[in-house]
Design a protein around this motif. Structure first.
Motif, PDB file in Angstrom:
ATOM      1  N   HIS A  17      13.527  -6.264  82.406  1.00 55.72           N
ATOM      2  CA  HIS A  17      12.565  -7.344  82.149  1.00 55.72           C
ATOM      3  C   HIS A  17      11.439  -6.836  81.247  1.00 55.72           C
ATOM      4  O   HIS A  17      11.042  -7.500  80.280  1.00 55.72           O
ATOM      5  CB  HIS A  17      11.951  -7.840  83.459  1.00 55.72           C
ATOM      6  CG  HIS A  17      12.937  -8.430  84.420  1.00 55.72           C
ATOM      7  ND1 HIS A  17      12.677  -8.542  85.768  1.00 55.72           N
ATOM      8  CD2 HIS A  17      14.192  -8.925  84.243  1.00 55.72           C
ATOM      9  CE1 HIS A  17      13.715  -9.105  86.371  1.00 55.72           C
ATOM     10  NE2 HIS A  17      14.656  -9.338  85.473  1.00 55.72           N
TER      11      HIS A  17
ATOM     12  N   GLN B 188      11.437  -4.431  79.148  1.00 59.02           N
ATOM     13  CA  GLN B 188      11.900  -4.186  77.777  1.00 59.02           C
ATOM     14  C   GLN B 188      11.822  -5.446  76.929  1.00 59.02           C
ATOM     15  O   GLN B 188      11.545  -5.376  75.729  1.00 59.02           O
ATOM     16  CB  GLN B 188      13.331  -3.659  77.794  1.00 59.02           C
ATOM     17  CG  GLN B 188      13.470  -2.219  78.243  1.00 59.02           C
ATOM     18  CD  GLN B 188      14.927  -1.771  78.269  1.00 59.02           C
ATOM     19  OE1 GLN B 188      15.790  -2.368  77.624  1.00 59.02           O
ATOM     20  NE2 GLN B 188      15.209  -0.722  79.031  1.00 59.02           N
ATOM     21  N   ARG B 189      12.084  -6.587  77.522  1.00 60.15           N
ATOM     22  CA  ARG B 189      11.996  -7.854  76.786  1.00 60.15           C
ATOM     23  C   ARG B 189      10.590  -8.027  76.204  1.00 60.15           C
ATOM     24  O   ARG B 189      10.421  -8.451  75.052  1.00 60.15           O
ATOM     25  CB  ARG B 189      12.303  -9.028  77.708  1.00 60.15           C
ATOM     26  CG  ARG B 189      13.760  -9.198  78.049  1.00 60.15           C
ATOM     27  CD  ARG B 189      14.434 -10.146  77.072  1.00 60.15           C
ATOM     28  NE  ARG B 189      15.818 -10.391  77.488  1.00 60.15           N
ATOM     29  CZ  ARG B 189      16.564 -11.370  77.025  1.00 60.15           C
ATOM     30  NH1 ARG B 189      16.078 -12.220  76.143  1.00 60.15           N
ATOM     31  NH2 ARG B 189      17.803 -11.524  77.432  1.00 60.15           N
TER      32      ARG B 189
ATOM     33  N   LYS C  97       9.813  -5.392  73.396  1.00 64.37           N
ATOM     34  CA  LYS C  97      10.534  -5.706  72.165  1.00 64.37           C
ATOM     35  C   LYS C  97       9.958  -6.937  71.468  1.00 64.37           C
ATOM     36  O   LYS C  97      10.047  -7.067  70.241  1.00 64.37           O
ATOM     37  CB  LYS C  97      12.019  -5.919  72.458  1.00 64.37           C
ATOM     38  CG  LYS C  97      12.765  -4.638  72.824  1.00 64.37           C
ATOM     39  CD  LYS C  97      14.229  -4.932  73.130  1.00 64.37           C
ATOM     40  CE  LYS C  97      14.977  -3.639  73.489  1.00 64.37           C
ATOM     41  NZ  LYS C  97      16.394  -3.909  73.827  1.00 64.37           N
TER      42      LYS C  97
ATOM     43  N   GLY D 157       8.851 -15.452  80.621  1.00 63.42           N
ATOM     44  CA  GLY D 157      10.095 -15.116  81.298  1.00 63.42           C
ATOM     45  C   GLY D 157       9.967 -15.507  82.757  1.00 63.42           C
ATOM     46  O   GLY D 157       8.887 -15.372  83.343  1.00 63.42           O
TER      47      GLY D 157
ATOM     48  N   TRP E 194      14.326 -17.133  79.508  1.00 64.75           N
ATOM     49  CA  TRP E 194      13.448 -16.510  78.525  1.00 64.75           C
ATOM     50  C   TRP E 194      13.073 -17.535  77.451  1.00 64.75           C
ATOM     51  O   TRP E 194      13.933 -18.257  76.955  1.00 64.75           O
ATOM     52  CB  TRP E 194      14.123 -15.302  77.878  1.00 64.75           C
ATOM     53  CG  TRP E 194      14.525 -14.241  78.857  1.00 64.75           C
ATOM     54  CD1 TRP E 194      15.774 -14.003  79.362  1.00 64.75           C
ATOM     55  CD2 TRP E 194      13.665 -13.273  79.479  1.00 64.75           C
ATOM     56  NE1 TRP E 194      15.752 -12.949  80.242  1.00 64.75           N
ATOM     57  CE2 TRP E 194      14.463 -12.481  80.336  1.00 64.75           C
ATOM     58  CE3 TRP E 194      12.296 -13.000  79.386  1.00 64.75           C
ATOM     59  CZ2 TRP E 194      13.946 -11.435  81.091  1.00 64.75           C
ATOM     60  CZ3 TRP E 194      11.783 -11.958  80.136  1.00 64.75           C
ATOM     61  CH2 TRP E 194      12.596 -11.189  80.973  1.00 64.75           C
TER      62      TRP E 194
ATOM     63  N   LEU F 131      10.575 -14.038  73.511  1.00 69.79           N
ATOM     64  CA  LEU F 131      11.404 -13.315  74.478  1.00 69.79           C
ATOM     65  C   LEU F 131      12.857 -13.773  74.433  1.00 69.79           C
ATOM     66  O   LEU F 131      13.754 -13.059  74.887  1.00 69.79           O
ATOM     67  CB  LEU F 131      10.856 -13.515  75.896  1.00 69.79           C
ATOM     68  CG  LEU F 131       9.435 -12.993  76.150  1.00 69.79           C
ATOM     69  CD1 LEU F 131       8.923 -13.487  77.492  1.00 69.79           C
ATOM     70  CD2 LEU F 131       9.399 -11.473  76.098  1.00 69.79           C
ATOM     71  N   LYS F 132      13.078 -14.949  73.887  1.00 71.34           N
ATOM     72  CA  LYS F 132      14.428 -15.490  73.746  1.00 71.34           C
ATOM     73  C   LYS F 132      15.073 -14.899  72.506  1.00 71.34           C
ATOM     74  O   LYS F 132      14.471 -14.834  71.440  1.00 71.34           O
ATOM     75  CB  LYS F 132      14.376 -17.018  73.620  1.00 71.34           C
ATOM     76  CG  LYS F 132      15.740 -17.673  73.467  1.00 71.34           C
ATOM     77  CD  LYS F 132      15.593 -19.163  73.201  1.00 71.34           C
ATOM     78  CE  LYS F 132      16.962 -19.849  73.128  1.00 71.34           C
ATOM     79  NZ  LYS F 132      17.824 -19.292  72.065  1.00 71.34           N
ATOM     80  N   ARG F 133      16.325 -14.461  72.644  1.00 66.61           N
ATOM     81  CA  ARG F 133      17.044 -13.889  71.516  1.00 66.61           C
ATOM     82  C   ARG F 133      17.640 -14.990  70.636  1.00 66.61           C
ATOM     83  O   ARG F 133      18.020 -16.052  71.131  1.00 66.61           O
ATOM     84  CB  ARG F 133      18.155 -12.965  72.010  1.00 66.61           C
ATOM     85  CG  ARG F 133      17.658 -11.719  72.703  1.00 66.61           C
ATOM     86  CD  ARG F 133      18.795 -10.918  73.302  1.00 66.61           C
ATOM     87  NE  ARG F 133      19.438 -11.631  74.411  1.00 66.61           N
ATOM     88  CZ  ARG F 133      20.452 -11.133  75.125  1.00 66.61           C
ATOM     89  NH1 ARG F 133      20.934  -9.918  74.837  1.00 66.61           N
ATOM     90  NH2 ARG F 133      20.974 -11.816  76.115  1.00 66.61           N
TER      91      ARG F 133
END
Length: 413
Positions: free
Chosen positions: A100, A102-103, A106, A215, A248, A252-254
């Motif tokens: 979590h 790491q999100r 990043k 998140g 997310w 935070l959403k990819r």
């Protein structure tokens, strides 16, 4: 009234634990000393005979029992944390909390609010990642436990208060772990409606609409229809147990990931993803039984990614409503457990008891999908027919194929 009494008892125990005698005594107890009820009782009697206050002893024993139980989630690190019963039950495992965190790193977050932080395991991971953390907890006793757990981190602050009343000025990331249980007549009951959570999912959406990167951790039973269209959803299983679903939002959403199954096993972490919502998935192919049957990991099932798994592995479903799939070859995948098909039996209890007896089976593993049966009860019934001296082991996979119920005799890969 029952809940008020329970809260009062918990507060009294916590006060005793934090007394000078309680804190010193706790430091001398290895949680393995209370590994069983008998061991805990023996230690209780010993400490009282040594002259320790009974309330202090009770508090120290209770906390040591929680620490011993917490080793499943936290390993040896559990021995340095302070728990409440509810806080331990909902606490994130530290390895998952690290993912979590790491999100947020990043995504470029610098200051994260952990709203509804519980005993603070996600806050610990966030602070360990170098982020400024504001941990917010409504329950006074739990907030006190979190304060103790976060003492080593100068970059973490604990606030006793409600998530929805927290001032988020200067915050660029928010993490939430909403309470998903309620107390009824002195016992807890699990909640499934996201709007009944505390705070509710609608509050999460308000945070997202305000421009924050958010998140949120939810239960793995989260219904897909409750997932906002602008969220990435990830179901996580840890060594075969599906433990949570995360949503997310924002940075935070990819990109190009709408949902995912994250499977953690002895070989590391493995992920299966899709760029579309579950409702847009193509129907999976259905066909006849082949030489091997595969049971997808629970995270794959919960995330409705079986079609994606079949794309990558081949094979087909046995029934459109059942998660088992079949393949002519033995394949290696972290997303499913495989079994070689040895025989197919009708699901008939009398005939299966005869099969157990004829094959000298003494140990029977039972798995099921779409069949109204309790494996534990069925096992007892079937093994009642086992002959004396039976030593063989077998595995049955029960399934409903169309209108027919069958029992596959299989051997694990």
């Amino acid at each position: 009234m029952a809940q008020a009494s329970n809260d009062s008892t918990l507060n009294d125990l916590f006060a005793a634990l934090l007394s000078a005698d309680g804190w010193q005594l706790l430091s001398t107890i290895d949680p393995s000393m209370v590994a069983s009820k008998d061991a805990a009782w023996t230690l209780n009697e010993k400490l009282r005979k040594e002259g320790h206050d009974p309330q202090v002893v009770r508090a120290v024993i209770a906390q040591s029992e929680l620490r011993f139980k917490a080793r499943v989630k936290f390993g040896p690190f559990a021995d340095s944390l302070i728990f409440t019963p509810a806080g331990l039950e909902q606490a994130t495992r530290l390895t998952i909390a690290g993912l979590h965190a790491q999100r947020f790193t990043k995504a470029g977050a610098t200051h994260v609010a952990d709203l509804g932080c519980g005993i603070g395991t996600d806050s610990i991971a966030l602070a360990s990642a170098g982020l400024q953390v504001t941990a917010v907890e409504k329950d006074e006793t739990t907030a006190a436990a979190t304060t103790l757990n976060l003492m080593p981190f100068e970059n973490a602050t604990v606030i006793h208060g409600g998530a929805e009343e927290t001032d988020l000025a200067g915050i660029d990331g928010v993490w939430l772990d909403p309470a998903r249980r309620t107390d009824v007549a002195g016992s807890t009951r699990r909640l499934f409606d996201p709007e009944a959570f505390s705070p509710p999912l609608s509050f999460v959406e308000k945070l997202v609409d305000s421009g924050l990167d958010v998140g949120v951790k939810l239960g793995p039973g989260l219904p897909h229809e409750a997932i906002p269209a602008n969220a990435e959803s990830v179901w996580i299983s840890d060594h075969g147990s599906v433990i949570e679903a995360c949503l997310w939002f924002g940075k935070l959403k990819r990109e190009n990931v709408a949902r995912a199954a994250l499977v953690i096993d002895k070989d590391g972490a493995h992920e299966l993803t899709s760029d579309v919502a579950a409702k847009n998935d193509p129907a999976a192919e259905v066909g006849e039984l082949a030489a091997h049957i595969y049971e997808p990991d629970g995270a794959v099932i919960r995330s409705h990614l079986i079609s994606k798994l079949l794309e990558s592995t081949g094979g087909h479903l046995l029934d459109e409503h059942i998660a088992y799939f079949t393949h002519e070859e033995q394949i290696a995948t972290p997303f499913a457990r495989g079994y070689k098909v040895l025989a197919v039996h009708d699901y008939n209890v009398k005939k299966l008891r005869s099969w157990v007896k004829a094959n000298g089976i003494s140990t029977l593993d039972i798995k099921k999908r779409g069949v109204d049966a309790t494996p534990e009860e069925l096992r007892k019934i079937l093994l009642a027919g086992a002959p004396k001296g039976a030593k063989n082991r077998a595995t049955l996979m029960l399934a409903r194929i169309g209108e027919k119920r069958v029992a596959f005799e299989v051997s694990p890969h």
